[in-house]
Design a protein around this motif. Sequence first.
Motif, PDB file in Angstrom:
ATOM      1  N   GLY A  10       0.858  -1.304  -0.034  1.00 39.01           N
ATOM      2  CA  GLY A  10      -0.018  -0.044   0.067  1.00 39.01           C
ATOM      3  C   GLY A  10       0.966   1.326  -0.019  1.00 39.01           C
ATOM      4  O   GLY A  10       1.698   1.379  -0.684  1.00 39.01           O
ATOM      5  N   ALA A 145       2.125  -6.757 -18.952  1.00 36.28           N
ATOM      6  CA  ALA A 145       1.317  -6.284 -19.767  1.00 36.28           C
ATOM      7  C   ALA A 145       2.036  -5.760 -21.079  1.00 36.28           C
ATOM      8  O   ALA A 145       1.651  -5.678 -22.363  1.00 36.28           O
ATOM      9  N   THR A 161       9.639   3.069 -19.973  1.00 31.27           N
ATOM     10  CA  THR A 161       9.404   4.345 -19.070  1.00 31.27           C
ATOM     11  C   THR A 161       7.729   4.360 -18.822  1.00 31.27           C
ATOM     12  O   THR A 161       6.970   4.533 -19.746  1.00 31.27           O
ATOM     13  N   GLU A 163       5.654   6.619 -16.075  1.00 31.51           N
ATOM     14  CA  GLU A 163       5.529   7.497 -15.046  1.00 31.51           C
ATOM     15  C   GLU A 163       3.969   8.142 -15.051  1.00 31.51           C
ATOM     16  O   GLU A 163       3.570   8.478 -15.792  1.00 31.51           O
ATOM     17  N   SER A 165       1.603  10.464 -13.037  1.00 30.68           N
ATOM     18  CA  SER A 165       1.612  11.831 -12.410  1.00 30.68           C
ATOM     19  C   SER A 165      -0.013  11.880 -11.643  1.00 30.68           C
ATOM     20  O   SER A 165      -0.717  11.576 -12.348  1.00 30.68           O
ATOM     21  N   LEU A 167      -1.897  12.412  -7.461  1.00 39.56           N
ATOM     22  CA  LEU A 167      -1.633  12.736  -6.192  1.00 39.56           C
ATOM     23  C   LEU A 167      -1.592  11.720  -5.083  1.00 39.56           C
ATOM     24  O   LEU A 167      -2.286  10.756  -5.274  1.00 39.56           O
ATOM     25  N   ARG A 172      -3.485  13.987  -1.142  1.00 36.84           N
ATOM     26  CA  ARG A 172      -4.965  13.722  -1.279  1.00 36.84           C
ATOM     27  C   ARG A 172      -5.714  14.060  -0.067  1.00 36.84           C
ATOM     28  O   ARG A 172      -6.848  14.744  -0.232  1.00 36.84           O
TER      29      ARG A 172
ATOM     30  N   ILE B 142      -2.598  -3.053 -19.772  1.00 39.58           N
ATOM     31  CA  ILE B 142      -1.689  -1.881 -19.317  1.00 39.58           C
ATOM     32  C   ILE B 142      -2.299  -1.153 -18.295  1.00 39.58           C
ATOM     33  O   ILE B 142      -1.895  -0.750 -17.191  1.00 39.58           O
ATOM     34  N   ALA B 145      -3.356  -2.776 -15.124  1.00 38.62           N
ATOM     35  CA  ALA B 145      -2.316  -2.537 -14.132  1.00 38.62           C
ATOM     36  C   ALA B 145      -1.959  -1.421 -13.453  1.00 38.62           C
ATOM     37  O   ALA B 145      -1.628  -1.575 -12.249  1.00 38.62           O
ATOM     38  N   ILE B 146      -1.853  -0.490 -14.093  1.00 38.60           N
ATOM     39  CA  ILE B 146      -1.368   0.823 -13.551  1.00 38.60           C
ATOM     40  C   ILE B 146      -2.577   1.452 -12.616  1.00 38.60           C
ATOM     41  O   ILE B 146      -2.254   1.798 -11.599  1.00 38.60           O
ATOM     42  N   ASN B 149      -2.729  -0.611  -9.497  1.00 34.36           N
ATOM     43  CA  ASN B 149      -1.570  -0.180  -8.564  1.00 34.36           C
ATOM     44  C   ASN B 149      -1.709   1.031  -7.826  1.00 34.36           C
ATOM     45  O   ASN B 149      -1.494   1.024  -6.630  1.00 34.36           O
ATOM     46  N   ARG B 152      -4.432   0.476  -5.032  1.00 35.26           N
ATOM     47  CA  ARG B 152      -3.622  -0.164  -4.090  1.00 35.26           C
ATOM     48  C   ARG B 152      -3.014   0.676  -2.958  1.00 35.26           C
ATOM     49  O   ARG B 152      -2.984   0.726  -1.728  1.00 35.26           O
ATOM     50  N   ILE B 153      -2.353   1.797  -3.693  1.00 33.51           N
ATOM     51  CA  ILE B 153      -1.290   2.716  -3.096  1.00 33.51           C
ATOM     52  C   ILE B 153      -2.224   4.048  -2.596  1.00 33.51           C
ATOM     53  O   ILE B 153      -1.696   4.584  -1.594  1.00 33.51           O
ATOM     54  N   GLY B 154      -3.173   3.991  -3.052  1.00 40.38           N
ATOM     55  CA  GLY B 154      -4.235   5.278  -2.853  1.00 40.38           C
ATOM     56  C   GLY B 154      -3.659   6.562  -3.412  1.00 40.38           C
ATOM     57  O   GLY B 154      -3.790   7.755  -3.086  1.00 40.38           O
ATOM     58  N   PHE B 155      -3.042   6.421  -4.776  1.00 41.72           N
ATOM     59  CA  PHE B 155      -2.695   7.373  -5.453  1.00 41.72           C
ATOM     60  C   PHE B 155      -3.700   7.833  -6.558  1.00 41.72           C
ATOM     61  O   PHE B 155      -4.323   7.057  -7.321  1.00 41.72           O
ATOM     62  N   ALA B 156      -4.084   9.068  -6.662  1.00 37.03           N
ATOM     63  CA  ALA B 156      -5.144   9.485  -7.543  1.00 37.03           C
ATOM     64  C   ALA B 156      -4.496   9.770  -8.821  1.00 37.03           C
ATOM     65  O   ALA B 156      -3.711  10.852  -9.154  1.00 37.03           O
ATOM     66  N   VAL B 157      -4.696   9.125  -9.958  1.00 37.01           N
ATOM     67  CA  VAL B 157      -3.985   9.137 -11.459  1.00 37.01           C
ATOM     68  C   VAL B 157      -4.595  10.547 -12.016  1.00 37.01           C
ATOM     69  O   VAL B 157      -5.818  10.701 -11.991  1.00 37.01           O
ATOM     70  N   ASP B 158      -3.581  10.909 -12.689  1.00 37.25           N
ATOM     71  CA  ASP B 158      -3.916  12.388 -13.312  1.00 37.25           C
ATOM     72  C   ASP B 158      -3.485  11.917 -14.769  1.00 37.25           C
ATOM     73  O   ASP B 158      -4.389  12.361 -15.551  1.00 37.25           O
ATOM     74  N   ARG B 159      -2.262  11.571 -14.801  1.00 40.19           N
ATOM     75  CA  ARG B 159      -1.698  11.501 -16.404  1.00 40.19           C
ATOM     76  C   ARG B 159      -0.774  10.248 -16.154  1.00 40.19           C
ATOM     77  O   ARG B 159      -0.039  10.057 -15.391  1.00 40.19           O
ATOM     78  N   VAL B 160      -0.813   9.507 -17.289  1.00 40.44           N
ATOM     79  CA  VAL B 160       0.158   8.339 -17.548  1.00 40.44           C
ATOM     80  C   VAL B 160       0.857   8.367 -18.579  1.00 40.44           C
ATOM     81  O   VAL B 160       0.251   8.594 -19.731  1.00 40.44           O
ATOM     82  N   THR B 161       2.182   8.131 -18.359  1.00 43.60           N
ATOM     83  CA  THR B 161       3.235   8.125 -19.411  1.00 43.60           C
ATOM     84  C   THR B 161       3.830   6.867 -19.583  1.00 43.60           C
ATOM     85  O   THR B 161       4.207   6.287 -18.685  1.00 43.60           O
ATOM     86  N   VAL B 162       3.413   6.125 -20.914  1.00 49.86           N
ATOM     87  CA  VAL B 162       4.055   4.849 -20.934  1.00 49.86           C
ATOM     88  C   VAL B 162       4.810   4.992 -22.454  1.00 49.86           C
ATOM     89  O   VAL B 162       4.245   5.292 -23.265  1.00 49.86           O
TER      90      VAL B 162
END
Lengths: 177, 177
Positions: A10, A145, A161, A163, A165, A167, A172, B142, B145-146, B149, B152-162
């Motif tokens: 977590g 994946a 890569t 990444e 981004s 909160l 949060r 993909i 899976a992101i 994750n 699970r971590i409690g992260f609010a996704v804004d933008r994903v770079t792959v």
Amino acid sequence: MAHTPPIPEGSEVFEAAGHDHDHCVDHALQAAETICTREGARLTPLRRQVLELVWRSHEPIGAYDVLARLQREGASDAEDGRPAAPPTVYRALDFLLKYGLVHRIESLNAYVGCAHPQEDHNGQFLICRTCGTAAEIEDDAISAAIRDNAKRIGFAVDRVTVEVSGLCPRCRSDAHA
Amino acid sequence: MAHTPPIPEGSEVFEAAGHDHDHCVDHALQAAETICTREGARLTPLRRQVLELVWRSHEPIGAYDVLARLQREGASDAEDGRPAAPPTVYRALDFLLKYGLVHRIESLNAYVGCAHPQEDHNGQFLICRTCGTAAEIEDDAISAAIRDNAKRIGFAVDRVTVEVSGLCPRCRSDAHA
DNA sequence: CTCGTTATGTTATTTTATAACATTTCAATC
DNA sequence: GATTGAAATGTTATAAAATAACATAACGAG
């Protein structure tokens, strides 16, 4: 080999704020020594110092910020006149990248210490837009994946890569308050 | 030159070399018009021209390359003296990014036309280090899976770079020859 | 020690991106 | 069709990120 790395549960991956950072810097430097010895690479004082500066920052740090801190500390042991120049830092960072001791965050033009330097990987990052912290994860589902896609398409993967981004949990909560 | 290699399954995403590119540029411009109308955004001649230049390149193109081509063509309809300046291009690119008409490839500091502009997404790219082509894919495994994750971590996704760099099927075959 | 290699120093420049302010264009309202 | 406020573009200057090219120093195998 084959010793499984501790997998953070977590939000532990975002533990940055409260922990003993000196300890983790020391640990990283120690690990770097070990790896460089094993690889026959020279972790010179300059490279070591750059690695330490990157780790001390604990959030991704730009090459020119590293340079500024290097200049403040006096480059390496040399207490001479001129301040260090950009190539000095870029070369050290290139070395550290090559041996997997730091990662480059493309979306920030910045560098961060690698959390799992013994393994060969590219790192996957969750980057908080508010506090700037970058949590490194290493998730097999994501890797798998991506690998599956590449295989299907016939693409030979070199470097990945990832990444994300957004909160982090802490920021949060703060935002809700 | 090597003979034409057998093309592996799934390589349609790397179809760049042989297809009717004028058609796909036209199609992209048409789609852009539609989207901008729907969104109440103004696809001005300048923005349209920048979008066209990005599409014409068909591989990721840097802002300054766009600028150079813009200058060669004479900016927009204005056939006046001074050449266009960087902010002109960056502003147009920002607009196009905002409406999802182009993507930025962080690892190349470059821009590429979005293959699926109607959907809201960040794009996932396979980038050939030899021919420079960037294939945009959109794989749910993909993304999922992101997303898992982050959750699970409690992260609010804004933008994903792959961004995956490596060798595309064609260049891979060429390399073997 | 000596010699080739690797690392670092030094100077200059290139590449990428944005700040700050001026002017023009657009379209809504009067 | 003039007025006007917002959006877009023009213009000048500079910041930020990265590298090229060449000089010197340190290092380690022989």
